[in-house]
Design a protein around this motif. Structure first.
Motif, short mmCIF file in Angstrom:
data_model
loop_
_atom_site.label_atom_id
_atom_site.label_comp_id
_atom_site.label_asym_id
_atom_site.label_seq_id
_atom_site.Cartn_x
_atom_site.Cartn_y
_atom_site.Cartn_z
N SER A 8 67.03 24.12 42.47
CA SER A 8 68.27 23.54 42.98
C SER A 8 68.79 24.36 44.15
N GLY A 9 69.60 23.70 44.98
CA GLY A 9 70.37 24.42 45.98
C GLY A 9 71.44 25.26 45.30
N GLN A 10 72.03 26.18 46.05
CA GLN A 10 72.96 27.14 45.46
C GLN A 10 74.43 26.72 45.55
N GLU A 11 74.72 25.62 46.27
CA GLU A 11 76.10 25.17 46.38
C GLU A 11 76.63 24.74 45.01
N ALA A 12 77.94 24.90 44.83
CA ALA A 12 78.55 24.63 43.52
C ALA A 12 78.29 23.20 43.07
N GLY A 13 78.41 22.23 43.98
CA GLY A 13 78.19 20.84 43.61
C GLY A 13 76.76 20.58 43.16
N MET A 14 75.80 21.22 43.82
CA MET A 14 74.40 21.06 43.45
C MET A 14 74.12 21.67 42.08
N LEU A 15 74.75 22.81 41.81
CA LEU A 15 74.57 23.44 40.50
C LEU A 15 75.15 22.57 39.39
N GLU A 16 76.30 21.95 39.66
CA GLU A 16 76.89 21.04 38.66
C GLU A 16 75.98 19.84 38.43
N ASP A 17 75.42 19.31 39.51
CA ASP A 17 74.50 18.17 39.37
C ASP A 17 73.24 18.58 38.61
N THR A 18 72.78 19.81 38.82
CA THR A 18 71.61 20.29 38.08
C THR A 18 71.91 20.39 36.59
N LYS A 19 73.12 20.79 36.25
CA LYS A 19 73.52 20.81 34.84
C LYS A 19 73.45 19.41 34.25
N SER A 20 73.85 18.41 35.04
CA SER A 20 73.77 17.02 34.56
C SER A 20 72.33 16.61 34.32
N VAL A 21 71.43 17.02 35.23
CA VAL A 21 70.00 16.73 35.05
C VAL A 21 69.48 17.41 33.79
N MET A 22 69.89 18.66 33.57
CA MET A 22 69.47 19.38 32.37
C MET A 22 69.96 18.68 31.11
N ASP A 23 71.19 18.19 31.13
CA ASP A 23 71.73 17.48 29.96
C ASP A 23 70.91 16.23 29.64
N ILE A 24 70.50 15.52 30.69
CA ILE A 24 69.68 14.32 30.50
C ILE A 24 68.32 14.70 29.91
N LEU A 25 67.72 15.76 30.44
CA LEU A 25 66.41 16.19 29.93
C LEU A 25 66.52 16.65 28.47
N ALA A 58 61.14 19.14 39.78
CA ALA A 58 62.30 18.35 40.21
C ALA A 58 63.18 19.26 41.07
N ILE A 59 63.39 18.87 42.32
CA ILE A 59 64.20 19.67 43.25
C ILE A 59 65.51 18.94 43.48
N VAL A 60 66.60 19.53 43.00
CA VAL A 60 67.92 18.92 43.08
C VAL A 60 68.65 19.49 44.30
N GLY A 61 69.07 18.61 45.21
CA GLY A 61 69.77 19.12 46.38
C GLY A 61 69.75 18.15 47.54
N SER A 62 69.38 18.67 48.71
CA SER A 62 69.40 17.91 49.95
C SER A 62 68.06 18.06 50.66
N ASP A 63 67.91 17.39 51.81
CA ASP A 63 66.70 17.56 52.61
C ASP A 63 66.45 19.04 52.91
N ARG A 64 67.51 19.75 53.26
CA ARG A 64 67.37 21.18 53.60
C ARG A 64 66.82 21.97 52.42
N VAL A 65 67.35 21.71 51.22
CA VAL A 65 66.88 22.42 50.02
C VAL A 65 65.42 22.08 49.73
N LEU A 66 65.08 20.81 49.88
CA LEU A 66 63.70 20.38 49.63
C LEU A 66 62.73 21.06 50.60
N LEU A 67 63.04 21.03 51.89
CA LEU A 67 62.14 21.61 52.89
C LEU A 67 62.00 23.12 52.69
N LYS A 68 63.10 23.80 52.37
CA LYS A 68 63.04 25.25 52.12
C LYS A 68 62.18 25.54 50.88
N SER A 69 62.34 24.74 49.84
CA SER A 69 61.56 24.94 48.61
C SER A 69 60.07 24.74 48.87
#
Length: 203
Positions: A8-25, A58-69
């Motif tokens: 995941s990206g490190q921004e607060a919103g991305m981390l919150e969204d990653t928690k949502s993905v974790m809850d679903i998994l 699974a990469i949670v974030g934006s184009d920038r996060v994906l390309l960096k990963s």
């Protein structure tokens, strides 16, 4: 059972969204592991990126996060599932956090297909770059400086030119920087790269 790695990206919103993905998994009793930087932010246990032994990332974030990963992953051939965060899909994302649950069952039951993406590797001063998903830009060290170059393909001299720069783009990258300087849009399935001069003296 499929094992999923989460980045995941490190921004607060991305981390919150990653928690949502974790809850679903967790709801679907999926086996998943966190990349160590993400894990540290969430105060969980994690694994270094290049040691993630998983069936899918699974990469949670934006184009920038994906390309960096992808740069950090190097030559890894692990399938990637980009999951757009912050409520806005980016160019490289088909799945958003808001509809992630809709794809989980198919994902876990193996009802998905892998789409191959062409990437570029450049050799600069004897050193190779990591595989690049979008493009490679070649420019002079100083701004407003003309570069002169020869284009040689498979040993055959093909083109000689002077320009502000040169962009070599993959089909995926053809809708990025290349497009902004007049390059063609290329279908992802096309087995080609585009080579676009920036402000050529021989247009």
């Amino acid at each position: 059972m499929m094992k999923i790695g989460l980045i995941s990206g490190q921004e607060a919103g991305m981390l919150e969204d990653t928690k949502s993905v974790m809850d679903i998994l967790k709801h679907y009793k999926a086996d998943y592991v966190l990349e160590e930087k993400l894990a540290a932010n969430l105060k969980e246990k994690g694994v270094p990126l290049k040691k993630l032994d998983v069936d899918l990332l699974a990469i949670v974030g934006s184009d920038r996060v994906l390309l960096k990963s992808l740069l950090d992953l190097g030559h890894s051939d692990t399938p990637i599932l980009p999951v757009a965060s912050m409520g806005q899909p980016d160019f490289l994302f088909d799945v958003m956090v808001s509809n992630f649950e809709l794809v989980v069952e198919d994902l876990l039951s193996g009802k998905w297909t892998k789409e191959e993406k062409k990437r570029l590797v450049a050799e600069i001063s004897g050193k190779e770059t990591p595989p690049l998903l979008n493009d490679i830009g070649i420019f002079a060290n100083r701004s407003a400086t003309l570069i002169r170059y020869s284009l040689i393909i498979d040993g055959e001299h093909f083109w000689k030119d002077g320009s502000d720069g040169l962009i070599v783009a993959t089909p995926t990258g053809s809708t990025a920087y290349s497009l902004s300087v007049g390059g063609p849009i290329i279908l992802n399935t096309s087995p080609v790269f585009s080579i676009i001069p920036v402000n050529s003296i021989n247009p």
